[in-house]
Design an enzyme around this catalytic site. Sequence first.
Site, short mmCIF file in Angstrom:
data_model
loop_
_atom_site.label_atom_id
_atom_site.label_comp_id
_atom_site.label_asym_id
_atom_site.label_seq_id
_atom_site.Cartn_x
_atom_site.Cartn_y
_atom_site.Cartn_z
N HIS A 259 -18.67 1.89 8.17
CA HIS A 259 -18.35 2.07 9.58
C HIS A 259 -17.38 3.23 9.77
O HIS A 259 -17.45 3.94 10.79
CB HIS A 259 -17.77 0.79 10.17
CG HIS A 259 -18.81 -0.26 10.42
ND1 HIS A 259 -18.51 -1.58 10.69
CD2 HIS A 259 -20.17 -0.18 10.44
CE1 HIS A 259 -19.62 -2.26 10.85
NE2 HIS A 259 -20.65 -1.43 10.70
N HIS A 401 -31.26 3.56 10.07
CA HIS A 401 -30.27 4.39 9.38
C HIS A 401 -30.95 5.47 8.54
O HIS A 401 -30.53 6.64 8.55
CB HIS A 401 -29.38 3.53 8.49
CG HIS A 401 -28.49 2.60 9.22
ND1 HIS A 401 -27.34 3.01 9.85
CD2 HIS A 401 -28.57 1.26 9.42
CE1 HIS A 401 -26.75 1.97 10.40
NE2 HIS A 401 -27.48 0.90 10.16
#
Length: 452
Positions: A259, A401
Amino acid sequence: MGLGWFGAPEHNRWLAEETHALLRYARAAKVPAGFGWIGTDGVVDTSHPVELWITGRMTFAFSLGALLGIPGCRRYADHGVRALSRVMRDYEHGGWYSAVRHELDDDGHGIPVDADARKECYQHAFVLLAAATATAANRPGAHELLLDAMEVQNRYWWDDTYGLPIESYAADFTDPENYRGINAAMHTVEAYLATADVTGDVTWLTRAVQIIDFAVNVQARAHDWRLPEHYDTKWHPLLDYNRDAPAHPFRPYGVTPGHGLEWSRLTVQARAALVARSLPTPDWMLEAAEQLFDRARTDGWRVDGGPGFVYTTDFDGNPIVHERMHWVVCEGVSAAAAIRQALLDDGRGEIDVEHYEHCYRSWIDYAEEFLIEAPGVWTHELNQANELSTRTWEGHPDIYHALQMTLAARMPVWPTVGQALSEGLLDRPDRPAPAPDQQRGQVRRRGLFGRG
């Protein structure tokens, strides 16, 4: 060209081939209610319901495929738009169900797995992202879906009191959860940046920057660039949250280096959006993105005796969960590409970005060696020894992703990927689209909206 991969024709060819392969593989996820969870055998695992976040991500992915001109992607993007517009919508209370069954009812609507399940900010962010990207691709019904998703965001998710999103509600949008999370906030930023680009409404950009300021400039900076994930309703950090569930897929204990990488990318993208619009640009943004990137790299990469990023650490940087998630290295690659280009756009020289080029090459090599089972087929989780693990994830739920990773080095920092593709900026990373006030009407637009 030397050792440089950025802009190298054969490297771009490799990236493009993987883009195509991912989009081919993802077709297996299509089910009547939306997009399902692809299992280890390459077909939908019907033990999982049709989940909103997966359907949103896949609609986003196929909308990018449509914008790239890859045949077949339009019908899959359109399927996703229809599923989000009709099947997964809660016609009684508004918003969207988090999960529905694979079969539809007699009216063609989804049947919720649990009609009383909470509605989640995280999942609704992907509806907005999908709708904005499908609008950039000019897909039928996408404009209307985007307007609906924006209205739901304004009505329920954006909290003016704190300038941050609310985490979840009961099914009828009562009883807001006694918790706030940085993961949902992060994906809200991503969706807001895309919405700002497609609609031209800078309100969404302003909100995205507000969230980034809190997460990056306040919280990450205050914790030595290790960003707390969990908060109370007044946005005070809960540093011990889920200590007994360290490998939770969405709310793990401690710090998530992946993150940090993702936030670093979003920070330079938001900064580029401000610069392109000649709006006031905080001077902390580029430096903070570099700090976040470096902390995630030093805490997460090759820290336990082998290659790969650990999933989580404590607030001293010690590994907690050693599993390697595919999405983390994907976000590392995307962040390295974005920060490198942001620095070049800011006037830095090639020697100043060499570090990011090294990270980019190393992490793509890791993905090629350990994660890519076959073209388009990515292992989602490995253990500390880089062997298959299913502690948190099993199968191949989505390509979100990995697909963005294959495009990161080929795109400018701004606009966001869907709008950039619609404006013909593929393989033009150093040529960002002109700001609307500089060349109004000269940039090719998609859908109902301009960026005026």
